[in-house]
Design a protein around this motif. Structure first.
Motif, PDB file in Angstrom:
ATOM      1  N   ASN A   1      40.794  46.857  33.531  1.00 34.39           N
ATOM      2  CA  ASN A   1      39.896  46.847  34.687  1.00 34.39           C
ATOM      3  C   ASN A   1      38.601  46.105  34.360  1.00 34.39           C
ATOM      4  OD1 ASN A   1      41.575  48.201  36.434  1.00 34.39           O
ATOM      5  ND2 ASN A   1      40.761  50.234  35.947  1.00 34.39           N
ATOM      6  N   ARG A   2      38.112  46.282  33.145  1.00 33.89           N
ATOM      7  CA  ARG A   2      36.881  45.601  32.749  1.00 33.89           C
ATOM      8  C   ARG A   2      37.086  44.094  32.695  1.00 33.89           C
ATOM      9  NH1 ARG A   2      33.017  48.123  28.342  1.00 33.89           N
ATOM     10  NH2 ARG A   2      32.651  49.385  30.210  1.00 33.89           N
ATOM     11  N   LEU A   3      38.186  43.658  32.162  1.00 38.46           N
ATOM     12  CA  LEU A   3      38.480  42.226  32.122  1.00 38.46           C
ATOM     13  C   LEU A   3      38.627  41.664  33.528  1.00 38.46           C
ATOM     14  CD1 LEU A   3      41.010  42.102  29.156  1.00 38.46           C
ATOM     15  CD2 LEU A   3      38.678  41.229  29.181  1.00 38.46           C
ATOM     16  N   PHE A   4      39.290  42.404  34.394  1.00 33.96           N
ATOM     17  CA  PHE A   4      39.453  41.969  35.776  1.00 33.96           C
ATOM     18  C   PHE A   4      38.091  41.885  36.462  1.00 33.96           C
ATOM     19  CE2 PHE A   4      40.316  43.058  40.291  1.00 33.96           C
ATOM     20  CZ  PHE A   4      41.033  41.910  40.620  1.00 33.96           C
TER      21      PHE A   4
ATOM     22  N   ILE B   1      35.164  41.303  34.997  1.00 36.25           N
ATOM     23  CA  ILE B   1      34.483  40.114  34.472  1.00 36.25           C
ATOM     24  C   ILE B   1      34.980  38.864  35.186  1.00 36.25           C
ATOM     25  CG2 ILE B   1      34.381  38.603  32.457  1.00 36.25           C
ATOM     26  CD1 ILE B   1      32.375  40.713  32.233  1.00 36.25           C
ATOM     27  N   SER B   2      36.284  38.769  35.384  1.00 34.90           N
ATOM     28  CA  SER B   2      36.856  37.609  36.063  1.00 34.90           C
ATOM     29  C   SER B   2      36.302  37.484  37.480  1.00 34.90           C
ATOM     30  CB  SER B   2      38.379  37.726  36.099  1.00 34.90           C
ATOM     31  OG  SER B   2      38.943  36.650  36.828  1.00 34.90           O
ATOM     32  N   LYS B   3      36.171  38.600  38.173  1.00 30.90           N
ATOM     33  CA  LYS B   3      35.640  38.562  39.532  1.00 30.90           C
ATOM     34  C   LYS B   3      34.164  38.181  39.534  1.00 30.90           C
ATOM     35  CE  LYS B   3      36.989  41.653  42.511  1.00 30.90           C
ATOM     36  NZ  LYS B   3      37.243  42.950  43.182  1.00 30.90           N
ATOM     37  N   LEU B   4      33.421  38.632  38.529  1.00 28.85           N
ATOM     38  CA  LEU B   4      32.010  38.265  38.438  1.00 28.85           C
ATOM     39  C   LEU B   4      31.844  36.759  38.263  1.00 28.85           C
ATOM     40  CD1 LEU B   4      30.305  40.975  36.183  1.00 28.85           C
ATOM     41  CD2 LEU B   4      30.034  40.670  38.635  1.00 28.85           C
ATOM     42  N   GLU B   5      32.589  36.195  37.336  1.00 25.93           N
ATOM     43  CA  GLU B   5      32.414  34.781  36.984  1.00 25.93           C
ATOM     44  C   GLU B   5      32.931  33.854  38.070  1.00 25.93           C
ATOM     45  OE1 GLU B   5      34.211  34.351  33.160  1.00 25.93           O
ATOM     46  OE2 GLU B   5      32.370  34.950  32.131  1.00 25.93           O
ATOM     47  N   THR B   6      33.845  34.316  38.898  1.00 23.24           N
ATOM     48  CA  THR B   6      34.356  33.476  39.985  1.00 23.24           C
ATOM     49  C   THR B   6      33.609  33.720  41.287  1.00 23.24           C
ATOM     50  OG1 THR B   6      36.077  35.144  40.440  1.00 23.24           O
ATOM     51  CG2 THR B   6      36.658  33.312  38.992  1.00 23.24           C
ATOM     52  N   GLY B   7      32.605  34.596  41.271  1.00 23.45           N
ATOM     53  CA  GLY B   7      31.810  34.843  42.457  1.00 23.45           C
ATOM     54  C   GLY B   7      32.496  35.687  43.507  1.00 23.45           C
ATOM     55  N   ASN B   8      33.538  36.399  43.111  1.00 21.78           N
ATOM     56  CA  ASN B   8      34.273  37.235  44.065  1.00 21.78           C
ATOM     57  C   ASN B   8      33.816  38.687  44.036  1.00 21.78           C
ATOM     58  OD1 ASN B   8      35.919  35.076  44.894  1.00 21.78           O
ATOM     59  ND2 ASN B   8      37.287  35.381  43.144  1.00 21.78           N
ATOM     60  N   MET B   9      32.611  38.929  43.529  1.00 18.33           N
ATOM     61  CA  MET B   9      32.080  40.286  43.464  1.00 18.33           C
ATOM     62  C   MET B   9      30.713  40.300  44.144  1.00 18.33           C
ATOM     63  SD  MET B   9      32.617  43.389  42.572  1.00 18.33           S
ATOM     64  CE  MET B   9      33.946  43.265  41.359  1.00 18.33           C
ATOM     65  N   PRO B  10      30.683  40.302  45.496  1.00 14.19           N
ATOM     66  CA  PRO B  10      29.389  40.302  46.189  1.00 14.19           C
ATOM     67  C   PRO B  10      28.663  41.620  46.001  1.00 14.19           C
ATOM     68  CG  PRO B  10      31.179  40.637  47.758  1.00 14.19           C
ATOM     69  CD  PRO B  10      31.824  40.351  46.425  1.00 14.19           C
TER      70      PRO B  10
END
Length: 401
Positions: free
Chosen positions: A215-218, A220-229
């Motif tokens: 979940n943490r890796l997922f 991070i991926s969402k943060l770096e791709t801008g998919n975590m508003p």
């Protein structure tokens, strides 16, 4: 005196070329006319002194006609000579101008060739016209930026490689435990229901550890791709901290961890409540994993600053070596690189810094009888009568509605 410019050099070069050519042409004309006039004057004086009759005047006029034709031919030759001088002089000044222009262009070309060959270590050294100096300076800045980005990417890729190795280690341990548990059940090692339940509880706990990591890796991926508003809202920060401590105490009852809060200020901040909760969780987990103290005492202190609030999240653990302290918020950084003493993937504190900066705040750390992490958020004026999402009377046990 101002710096030389290309425009000025071109103007001066062309002006000198025209001036020198005209000056040479004028000198040649004056010299030819002087010689020719002296020749005519000598002949005329000789004719007058000798006495000229009618036939003599005819002869003199005929001679003058011949001299006139010679003068025209001489003037034509003088013009051709002037043109030749103009060409030679223009070639001289043009070559001089081209040399001054091509010197920085050749330096830029050599610099581009070095970059094409992945050599980003050499600057372009040029002193001369201002425009070319500016271009070369910009080129050097670009080279430095590329070198910095290359070095950053190299470190980032090394960190990713280390992280993959770390994740493999983190996943292998619970996977091995789960596999051993299932194998034990299949082999009948757990003969009694109580022992079977214990085996299954161990396997279930291990799957939870794997789930947390994935979940943490997922995330991070969402943060770096801008998919975590972020969903920014007005939060009463004092109530938020009280609710967090109250909720976490229930989950820490069976662990040697003491979590306390010292509220010295009150007011509202603009933040994403869920992500701020995640920041606190990551800091608490970091203290539990790396603190090393038994019992571990974690304290959250809320203070007022000139611009807002400072939240100090401290523990009584071993702290961090001073030389490693500036890097603990870097992505994939682990203070204990051997992984033999403590496991970690270097993502928790990176998430803390990323979220704090995304919410307009800041984070820093220092050693103070353990590790102290300071979170700073700006205060906002709370609209009259508006209730915050995190409220001591309306929140659940975990501090989230």
């Amino acid at each position: 005196m101002g710096k030389r410019t290309v425009k000025r050099r071109i103007f001066v070069s062309n002006a000198l070329m025209v001036f020198v050519t005209l000056a040479l042409f004028l000198l040649i004309s004056v010299f030819v006319l002087k010689i020719y006039s002296e020749s005519i004057e000598t002949e005329l004086k000789a004719s007058v002194e000798a006495g000229i009759d009618a036939d003599g005047w005819d002869d003199w006029i005929e001679e003058w006609t011949i001299h006139r034709d010679e003068f025209l031919l001489l003037f034509l030759a003088e013009g051709m000579l002037g043109i030749a001088v103009l060409v030679v002089v223009s070639q001289f000044f043009t070559r001089n101008l081209v040399r001054h222009i091509m010197e920085p262009l050749d330096a830029l070309s050599a610099g581009a060739e070095r970059i094409r060959n992945h050599d980003l270590t050499q600057d372009i050294s040029y002193e001369g016209e201002r425009e070319f100096e500016d271009v070369c300076a910009n080129f050097n800045e670009m080279r430095a930026s590329l070198l910095e980005a290359q070095e950053k990417n190299r470190k980032y890729e090394k960190a990713r490689t280390d992280m993959i190795a770390g994740i493999s280690h983190d996943l292998r341990t619970p996977l091995t435990a789960i596999r051993g548990t299932i194998k034990g059940l299949l082999d009948g090692v757990a003969a009694t229901p109580e022992r079977q339940k214990k085996f299954l509880e161990t396997a279930y706990r291990r799957t939870g550890e794997m789930n947390v990591l994935l979940n943490r890796l997922f995330y991070i991926s969402k943060l770096e791709t801008g998919n975590m508003p972020l969903h920014m809202q007005t939060i009463e920060i004092a109530d938020f901290i009280r609710n967090y401590v109250r909720g976490k105490r229930e989950t820490l009852e069976n662990e040697p961890v003491e979590l306390t809060a010292d509220i010295r200020a009150a007011g509202a901040v603009s933040a994403d409540a869920e992500e701020l909760w995640r920041i606190f969780d990551n800091l608490l987990e970091n203290s539990r994993k790396y603190g090393g103290a038994v019992p571990l005492k974690v304290k959250i202190v809320l203070d007022k600053t000139q611009e807002g609030f400072r939240i100090c999240f401290s523990d009584n653990g071993a702290g961090v070596p001073e030389e490693k302290l500036p890097f603990i918020f870097d992505e994939f950084y682990r203070g204990d690189e051997s992984r033999n003493h403590r496991d970690g993937n270097g993502l928790g504190l990176y998430i803390v810094r990323y979220l704090m900066e995304a919410m307009g705040g800041s984070v820093r750390a220092e050693n103070a009888d353990g590790l102290a992490v300071y979170l700073e958020l700006k205060e906002i004026a709370r609209p009259g009568g508006q209730q915050s999402r995190i409220d001591s009377n309306e929140s659940g046990a975990d501090g989230r509605k």
